[in-house]
Design a protein around this motif. Structure first.
Motif, short mmCIF file in Angstrom:
data_model
loop_
_atom_site.label_atom_id
_atom_site.label_comp_id
_atom_site.label_asym_id
_atom_site.label_seq_id
_atom_site.Cartn_x
_atom_site.Cartn_y
_atom_site.Cartn_z
N ARG A 25 8.19 -0.99 -5.99
CA ARG A 25 8.59 -2.12 -6.50
C ARG A 25 9.44 -2.91 -5.25
O ARG A 25 9.84 -2.13 -4.48
N GLY A 36 12.98 -4.75 -3.98
CA GLY A 36 14.35 -4.43 -3.84
C GLY A 36 14.89 -5.53 -2.84
O GLY A 36 14.30 -6.23 -2.22
N ARG A 60 12.15 -10.11 0.28
CA ARG A 60 12.82 -8.94 -0.41
C ARG A 60 12.12 -7.66 0.51
O ARG A 60 10.99 -7.92 1.31
N GLN A 111 11.19 -0.65 -2.15
CA GLN A 111 12.01 0.49 -2.36
C GLN A 111 11.15 1.65 -2.63
O GLN A 111 10.11 1.88 -2.95
N GLU A 113 6.81 -8.34 -8.81
CA GLU A 113 7.66 -7.16 -9.14
C GLU A 113 7.46 -6.15 -7.88
O GLU A 113 8.26 -5.33 -7.77
#
Length: 377
Positions: free
Chosen positions: A231, A233, A249, A252, A364
């Motif tokens: 995902r 993070g 981003r 993770q 996501e």
């Protein structure tokens, strides 16, 4: 690397029959030349020179697109070998193997044995001790016998210190049966490495059937698949297939969350029935916190080789809306090739979206799927 192999493929092979020179004929679903080249695609060989006949226009066009060096065949085998040796000038080559393309069943173990013998000898070649009774004959009648003591059937690859065989060929008048004869004329000591009965040279039409039986019985092909997801993070980049890709981003994970390398690593483990990354690098172990995924992939590749396999090819698909993968795909291909010690043409990196469906479609995270093909060497 400072080791090279010269594959001599400039002959016409008329005794083998057929409409094509034997190197271009099909054998167990592939051409003879393809089988032979693959046998030398091992980490110990840094450069491969393929010597082609000037008339093989399709071969020149095809192989010029591959990471091979090409040399033009001469009027005889000796001239072809000299041209292959000349193609390696300036590359710092210390060891060179010279092999007939018509021996597609040579094993990587034999190739390595010849290379290892060059650590202590200026030349080495595989030979099979003659075990059959030997006759002389004329008009289909036996005219006498010969002792087989001390007789060997010569094979290739024949290996040499590069500078020594280059000098030997330059001084030789020509007409030699093989490169060992050239080396002996120059006074080189040639170590005999035990040859292999299956390392036959395709010469007659019936040899194709025997070579096919050998290749098919030796084939041990393993397939494995891998799947991973991470995902998004906080962060300013993502690691994908070993390449740092700028992004708003990060991904993770316990390690560097390189979803591509994780999927490829699991595909390799899967092909060996060795579980997944978690079995070998448990996430509960703090030493792997933030670790570079290159460590995992190298471990999987080393395990593949320790089990007697080579990686034939890798196909990795990244699934995401962003970042865009295409601008980085070639760099990813090159980086995975470096980590795995493979030619980049054996690695595919591509991307797709999920048409804005699911967690990847909603932005996501990123998913990766990979397939690995292993072949026993």
């Amino acid at each position: 690397m400072t080791t090279a192999a010269i594959i001599v493929a400039a002959g016409r092979g008329t005794r083998a029959g057929g409409d094509l020179p034997k190197q271009w004929r099909m054998l167990a679903g592939r051409r003879v030349v393809d089988w032979t080249l693959d046998r030398f695609a091992i980490p110990q060989i840094g450069h491969i020179v393929l010597v082609l006949n000037p008339e093989d226009h399709d071969g020149w066009a095809e192989f010029s697109q591959r990471p091979l060096m090409l040399a033009q065949g001469g009027a005889d085998r000796a001239r072809s070998v000299r041209n292959g040796l000349a193609a390696l000038d300036g590359l710092g080559i210390t060891k060179v193997l010279i092999h007939d393309v018509a021996r597609p069943c040579v094993s990587p173990d034999l190739i390595r044995a010849v290379l290892n013998a060059l650590d202590t000898h200026p030349a080495a070649a595989p030979g099979l001790a003659v075990t059959d009774a030997l006759w002389t004959g004329a008009n289909n009648l036996v005219t006498g016998t010969r002792s087989r003591d001390g007789l060997y059937a010569a094979q290739t690859p024949q290996g040499f210190r590069y500078d020594a065989i280059r000098t030997a060929h330059a001084a030789h008048p020509g007409g030699a049966a093989d490169d060992v004869e050239v080396a002996r004329a120059a006074g080189l000591d040639i170590a005999i490495v035990p040859g292999e009965p299956d390392n036959l040279k395709i010469t007659r039409p019936e040899d194709f059937a025997r070579a096919e039986r050998i290749l098919r019985q030796d084939m041990d092909v393993r397939l494995g698949n891998g799947y991973d997801v991470h995902r998004f993070g906080p962060g300013d980049h993502v690691m994908l297939c070993g390449v740092r890709v700028p992004h708003e981003r990060g991904l993770q994970g316990h390690s560097d969350a390189d979803v591509g390398l994780h999927a490829v690593t699991d595909a390799l483990y899967g092909a060996l029935a060795e579980g997944d990354i978690g079995r070998h690098f448990p996430p509960s172990d703090p030493q792997w916190k933030g670790a570079a995924s290159e460590i995992f992939l190298r471990h999987a590749v080393d395990l593949v080789r320790a089990r007697g396999f080579t990686v034939s090819n890798i196909d990795c698909t990244l699934v995401c809306e962003y970042p865009k993968i295409d601008p980085h795909a070639l760099a990813m291909q090159a980086e995975m090739a470096r980590i795995m010690g493979l030619d980049p043409t054996r690695i595919s990196v591509k991307a797709t979206t999920s048409e804005r469906l699911g967690f990847t479609g909603r932005g996501e995270g990123i998913a990766a799927l990979a397939t690995a093909c292993l072949v026993r060497t």
